[in-house]
Design a protein around this motif. Structure first.
Motif, PDB file in Angstrom:
ATOM      1  N   VAL A   2       8.053-116.563  29.076  1.00 44.06           N
ATOM      2  CA  VAL A   2       6.682-116.664  28.585  1.00 44.06           C
ATOM      3  C   VAL A   2       6.187-118.085  28.795  1.00 44.06           C
ATOM      4  O   VAL A   2       6.910-119.060  28.538  1.00 44.06           O
ATOM      5  CB  VAL A   2       6.605-116.294  27.093  1.00 44.06           C
ATOM      6  N   GLN A   3       4.965-118.207  29.264  1.00 42.38           N
ATOM      7  CA  GLN A   3       4.314-119.513  29.399  1.00 42.38           C
ATOM      8  C   GLN A   3       3.083-119.558  28.513  1.00 42.38           C
ATOM      9  O   GLN A   3       2.379-118.548  28.361  1.00 42.38           O
ATOM     10  CB  GLN A   3       3.901-119.765  30.847  1.00 42.38           C
ATOM     11  N   LEU A   4       2.833-120.714  27.935  1.00 47.20           N
ATOM     12  CA  LEU A   4       1.630-120.942  27.144  1.00 47.20           C
ATOM     13  C   LEU A   4       0.714-121.862  27.938  1.00 47.20           C
ATOM     14  O   LEU A   4       1.122-122.944  28.350  1.00 47.20           O
ATOM     15  CB  LEU A   4       1.962-121.568  25.792  1.00 47.20           C
ATOM     16  N   ARG A  19     -13.281-127.023  21.491  1.00 49.20           N
ATOM     17  CA  ARG A  19     -12.571-125.786  21.197  1.00 49.20           C
ATOM     18  C   ARG A  19     -11.377-125.687  22.119  1.00 49.20           C
ATOM     19  O   ARG A  19     -11.534-125.661  23.345  1.00 49.20           O
ATOM     20  CB  ARG A  19     -13.477-124.576  21.383  1.00 49.20           C
ATOM     21  N   LEU A  20     -10.207-125.635  21.537  1.00 48.67           N
ATOM     22  CA  LEU A  20      -8.979-125.491  22.308  1.00 48.67           C
ATOM     23  C   LEU A  20      -8.583-124.018  22.359  1.00 48.67           C
ATOM     24  O   LEU A  20      -8.768-123.276  21.387  1.00 48.67           O
ATOM     25  CB  LEU A  20      -7.845-126.298  21.678  1.00 48.67           C
ATOM     26  N   SER A  21      -8.024-123.630  23.504  1.00 45.94           N
ATOM     27  CA  SER A  21      -7.505-122.266  23.662  1.00 45.94           C
ATOM     28  C   SER A  21      -6.071-122.343  24.153  1.00 45.94           C
ATOM     29  O   SER A  21      -5.703-123.270  24.876  1.00 45.94           O
ATOM     30  CB  SER A  21      -8.333-121.486  24.684  1.00 45.94           C
ATOM     31  N   CYS A  22      -5.304-121.356  23.770  1.00 47.78           N
ATOM     32  CA  CYS A  22      -3.920-121.261  24.237  1.00 47.78           C
ATOM     33  C   CYS A  22      -3.589-119.792  24.438  1.00 47.78           C
ATOM     34  O   CYS A  22      -3.621-119.014  23.478  1.00 47.78           O
ATOM     35  CB  CYS A  22      -2.967-121.892  23.230  1.00 47.78           C
ATOM     36  N   ALA A  23      -3.282-119.440  25.663  1.00 44.29           N
ATOM     37  CA  ALA A  23      -2.977-118.056  25.999  1.00 44.29           C
ATOM     38  C   ALA A  23      -1.525-117.930  26.441  1.00 44.29           C
ATOM     39  O   ALA A  23      -1.024-118.763  27.206  1.00 44.29           O
ATOM     40  CB  ALA A  23      -3.896-117.574  27.107  1.00 44.29           C
ATOM     41  N   ALA A  24      -0.886-116.883  25.981  1.00 45.71           N
ATOM     42  CA  ALA A  24       0.492-116.613  26.381  1.00 45.71           C
ATOM     43  C   ALA A  24       0.493-115.695  27.598  1.00 45.71           C
ATOM     44  O   ALA A  24      -0.178-114.658  27.600  1.00 45.71           O
ATOM     45  CB  ALA A  24       1.255-115.967  25.234  1.00 45.71           C
ATOM     46  N   ILE A  25       1.256-116.107  28.602  1.00 43.44           N
ATOM     47  CA  ILE A  25       1.401-115.300  29.818  1.00 43.44           C
ATOM     48  C   ILE A  25       2.844-114.836  29.880  1.00 43.44           C
ATOM     49  O   ILE A  25       3.767-115.638  29.840  1.00 43.44           O
ATOM     50  CB  ILE A  25       1.040-116.121  31.058  1.00 43.44           C
ATOM     51  N   GLY A  26       3.022-113.511  29.967  1.00 42.14           N
ATOM     52  CA  GLY A  26       4.368-112.954  29.969  1.00 42.14           C
ATOM     53  C   GLY A  26       4.470-111.833  28.960  1.00 42.14           C
ATOM     54  O   GLY A  26       3.560-111.577  28.174  1.00 42.14           O
ATOM     55  N   ARG A  27       5.620-111.167  28.961  1.00 44.45           N
ATOM     56  CA  ARG A  27       5.818-109.997  28.117  1.00 44.45           C
ATOM     57  C   ARG A  27       6.284-110.408  26.726  1.00 44.45           C
ATOM     58  O   ARG A  27       7.283-111.103  26.575  1.00 44.45           O
ATOM     59  CB  ARG A  27       6.815-109.044  28.763  1.00 44.45           C
ATOM     60  N   ILE A  28       5.543-109.980  25.743  1.00 47.12           N
ATOM     61  CA  ILE A  28       5.861-110.276  24.346  1.00 47.12           C
ATOM     62  C   ILE A  28       5.801-108.984  23.562  1.00 47.12           C
ATOM     63  O   ILE A  28       4.826-108.237  23.681  1.00 47.12           O
ATOM     64  CB  ILE A  28       4.867-111.296  23.745  1.00 47.12           C
ATOM     65  N   PHE A  29       6.803-108.710  22.767  1.00 46.03           N
ATOM     66  CA  PHE A  29       6.773-107.516  21.938  1.00 46.03           C
ATOM     67  C   PHE A  29       5.838-107.704  20.749  1.00 46.03           C
ATOM     68  O   PHE A  29       5.001-106.847  20.471  1.00 46.03           O
ATOM     69  CB  PHE A  29       8.180-107.169  21.430  1.00 46.03           C
ATOM     70  N   SER A  30       5.970-108.828  20.094  1.00 44.07           N
ATOM     71  CA  SER A  30       5.088-109.135  18.963  1.00 44.07           C
ATOM     72  C   SER A  30       5.039-110.648  18.752  1.00 44.07           C
ATOM     73  O   SER A  30       5.932-111.370  19.172  1.00 44.07           O
ATOM     74  CB  SER A  30       5.557-108.446  17.683  1.00 44.07           C
ATOM     75  N   ILE A  31       3.970-111.077  18.118  1.00 47.57           N
ATOM     76  CA  ILE A  31       3.793-112.503  17.817  1.00 47.57           C
ATOM     77  C   ILE A  31       3.984-112.699  16.321  1.00 47.57           C
ATOM     78  O   ILE A  31       3.285-112.084  15.515  1.00 47.57           O
ATOM     79  CB  ILE A  31       2.406-112.996  18.253  1.00 47.57           C
ATOM     80  N   ASN A  32       4.921-113.529  15.961  1.00 49.62           N
ATOM     81  CA  ASN A  32       5.184-113.788  14.550  1.00 49.62           C
ATOM     82  C   ASN A  32       4.227-114.825  13.984  1.00 49.62           C
ATOM     83  O   ASN A  32       3.728-114.682  12.876  1.00 49.62           O
ATOM     84  CB  ASN A  32       6.626-114.270  14.364  1.00 49.62           C
ATOM     85  N   ALA A  33       3.993-115.863  14.756  1.00 47.30           N
ATOM     86  CA  ALA A  33       3.109-116.939  14.296  1.00 47.30           C
ATOM     87  C   ALA A  33       2.624-117.738  15.486  1.00 47.30           C
ATOM     88  O   ALA A  33       3.270-117.770  16.538  1.00 47.30           O
ATOM     89  CB  ALA A  33       3.833-117.863  13.319  1.00 47.30           C
ATOM     90  N   MET A  34       1.463-118.358  15.319  1.00 49.35           N
ATOM     91  CA  MET A  34       0.905-119.237  16.333  1.00 49.35           C
ATOM     92  C   MET A  34       0.475-120.514  15.637  1.00 49.35           C
ATOM     93  O   MET A  34       0.093-120.480  14.454  1.00 49.35           O
ATOM     94  CB  MET A  34      -0.327-118.621  16.999  1.00 49.35           C
TER      95      MET A  34
END
Length: 120
Positions: A2-4, A19-34
């Motif tokens: 996974v890349q952010l 405004r900052l943005s951060c997108a995750a690229i890659g396969r993730i089952f679930s996100i616990n926290a950001m």
């Protein structure tokens, strides 16, 4: 893997907004926290704001009332809206995701950082 990918940093005058943005690229089952962290020159990296999977947010006292964290789970993206910026907000901002992969293993990822500079 996974890349952010972060975006939205830049140079702004005191009192301005970014405004900052951060997108995750890659396969993730679930996100616990950001979350977003920042590191100013000569200082340790510190937590700016975070959001859990249930939507609970936490802000550092120095940014309360000025910064707002939001997320788009479908886009695997977290945003940090920053207003009333101060010179002391100048730092490299890093996003961080705590996720669970498809093997149900918890993993933690960091972005490469985006520079925020606030001029007085």
């Amino acid at each position: 893997q996974v890349q952010l990918v972060e975006s939205g940093g830049g140079l702004v005058q005191a009192g301005g907004s970014l405004r900052l943005s951060c997108a995750a690229i890659g396969r993730i089952f679930s996100i616990n926290a950001m979350g977003w962290y920042r590191q100013a020159p000569g200082k340790q990296r510190e937590l700016v704001a975070s959001i859990t999977s249930s939507g609970s947010t936490n802000y550092d006292d120095s940014v309360k009332g000025r910064f707002t964290l939001s997320r788009d789970n479908a886009k695997k993206t977290v945003y940090l809206q920053m207003v009333s910026l101060k010179p002391e907000d100048t730092a490299i901002y890093y996003c961080n995701f705590d996720v669970r992969d498809f093997n149900f293993v918890n993993r933690n990822y960091w972005g490469r950082g985006t520079q925020v500079t606030v001029s007085s």
